[in-house]
Design an enzyme around this catalytic site. Structure first.
Site: not given
Ligand code: GP9
Ligand code: MN
Length: 433
Positions: A38, A82, A199, A260
């Site tokens: 992430e 994402t 994140h 991502d």
């Protein structure tokens, strides 16, 4: 309509890149384990802050002879973040110019995606492990249309109290608590782990922070914390690899790791500059574009021809590359990406907003920068012609991908031997709880 489909097919057929014979099938029959890192950007790799490596484990993978890594690999997501990255990797088509394809089209569209291809061509079982609720990004519907057999979402884990942060189960727990499900899957399997701890806003409980790791002091809390959660993610991946090695799964698998999209937004990049040894005062759009690099690594234990490949590519290229490593031909499918190991691979990397990067030039809102100088380029006539052709290619592939997805054109196309996915075949409440 059918003729719109033909137009798309003609384009992807004419851009098809044949496999590199040295790489084709080197991971044939192996399990595929995709680890979605992430918000993880390439600049973290091998970076030191306060004399410490931020991601020592991923750095060791990056250097390993078993790893085939790319250092000019870019994310290509738009507003779907994402979910766009997932769509790019699973289907080798682009997300949409606005919103998330998963959210807006994913419930009804026909997909010819990795889980179905791998199941039908080579008998793979498929599953996703993710510590957030199944409905986020409409995954519960999209995954069924892609042919995912299992989706182990938040309901399969204890996510109570301090076991979660904003987007769900903490990464170390995701890897650990999913082992019991992984071990029950029929091999070969194609599985994806979507991590969440790194994140925005990059919060981490003090109990999860490494007392031996000191974050930088950039003046931006977001940027400082990014290094703390990235370090945590690195440790989580390390723990998972320890399990893969011990259980013997590693040598029966190919592990694909990728970032991502960016974690630090353009508005915050100047705070990052000092950590990267750059001057914030002359930060430009060119610098922002260069920071859209994310890692891509194929770890193939037991092989020794790995290294860091400088080929330019993007997320749309992962599926044909992976399928070729598994010895599965891709010519019959509609894919906008091409095999990164192929000599015919196109190194023009399209961003979702039509900007693009090539080995020599970076085009941002029609301003062309030289990669060498980072300044506006003075182009020769031949270079001008080339950049113009590249821009045309970028516009064409994005608009044809949009046409394919927005008009659901894959419903008119059946690749050789392909059986359409039936979402009703899957019920994610019936996992192995
Ligand atoms: C949520 C996670 C985050 O489940 O995948 O998505 P993002 O905000 O990065 O698009
Ligand atoms: Mn994300």
């Amino acid at each position: 309509t059918k003729s719109e489909l033909e137009k798309v097919k003609k384009f992807t057929d004419s851009h098809y890149a044949s496999p590199n014979v040295k790489m084709y099938g080197i991971a044939k029959g192996r399990n595929v384990i995709v680890i979605h890192l992430e918000s993880f950007q390439q600049f973290l790799i091998n970076l030191k802050v306060n004399d410490q490596e931020v991601t020592p484990f991923l750095n060791s993978l990056y250097k390993s002879k078993e790893t085939y890594a790319f250092d000019n690999f870019f994310h290509q997501v738009g507003q779907g973040k994402t979910s766009d990255a997932e769509n790019l990797l699973e289907t080798s088509t682009f997300g949409l110019s606005q919103g998330s394809l998963f959210a807006t089209l994913g419930s009804d569209n026909t997909f010819e995606a990795a889980p179905a291809i791998l199941n039908q061509r080579a008998g793979y079982t498929s599953a996703v492990f993710h510590g957030n609720v199944a409905s986020f990004w409409n995954r519960n519907n999209v995954y069924k249309n892609m042919g995912y057999q299992y989706f182990f979402d938040a309901s399969y884990y204890d996510t109570s109290g301090d076991k979660s942060t904003g987007y769900g189960l903490k990464d170390k727990l995701l890897f650990k608590d999913s082992i019991k499900y992984l071990e029950n899957l029929q091999q070969p399997f194609y599985v994806k782990y979507i991590t969440v701890t790194n994140h925005f806003p990059f919060d981490l409980d003090s109990e999860d922070t490494d007392p031996n790791f000191t974050a930088p002091d950039t003046g931006s809390t977001t940027v400082d914390n990014y290094f703390v959660t990235a370090h945590y993610l690195d440790q989580a991946v390390k723990e998972f690899f320890t399990y893969l090695d011990k259980s013997g799964l590693a040598k029966k698998s190919i592990i694909v790791l990728y970032g991502d999209h960016y974690g630090i937004s353009n508005s915050e990049n100047t705070a990052l500059a000092s950590v990267l040894g750059k001057n914030a005062d002359d930060w430009t759009d060119f610098d922002n574009a260069q920071l859209q690099r994310v890692p891509l690594m194929f770890v193939i234990p037991g092989t020794n021809k790995g290294g860091v490949f400088n080929t330019y590519g993007g997320e749309v290229d992962v599926l044909p590359t992976l399928l070729h490593l598994l010895g599965i031909s891709t010519k019959r499918y509609i894919m906008f990406g091409t095999d990164l190991f192929s000599k015919e691979h196109s190194q023009v990397v399209a961003f979702r907003n039509h900007d693009f990067v090539t080995p020599n030039f970076t085009s941002i809102s029609d301003t062309v920068y030289s990669n060498k100088t980072g300044k506006t380029a003075t182009l020769t006539a031949a270079e001008k012609k080339k950049v113009k052709a590249d821009a045309k290619l970028v516009n064409e592939e994005l608009s044809l991908s949009d046409s394919l997805n927005q008009k659901n054109l894959l419903r008119f196309y059946t690749p050789k031997g392909f059986t359409k996915v039936k979402a009703s075949d899957y019920n994610y409440a019936n996992g192995l709880k």
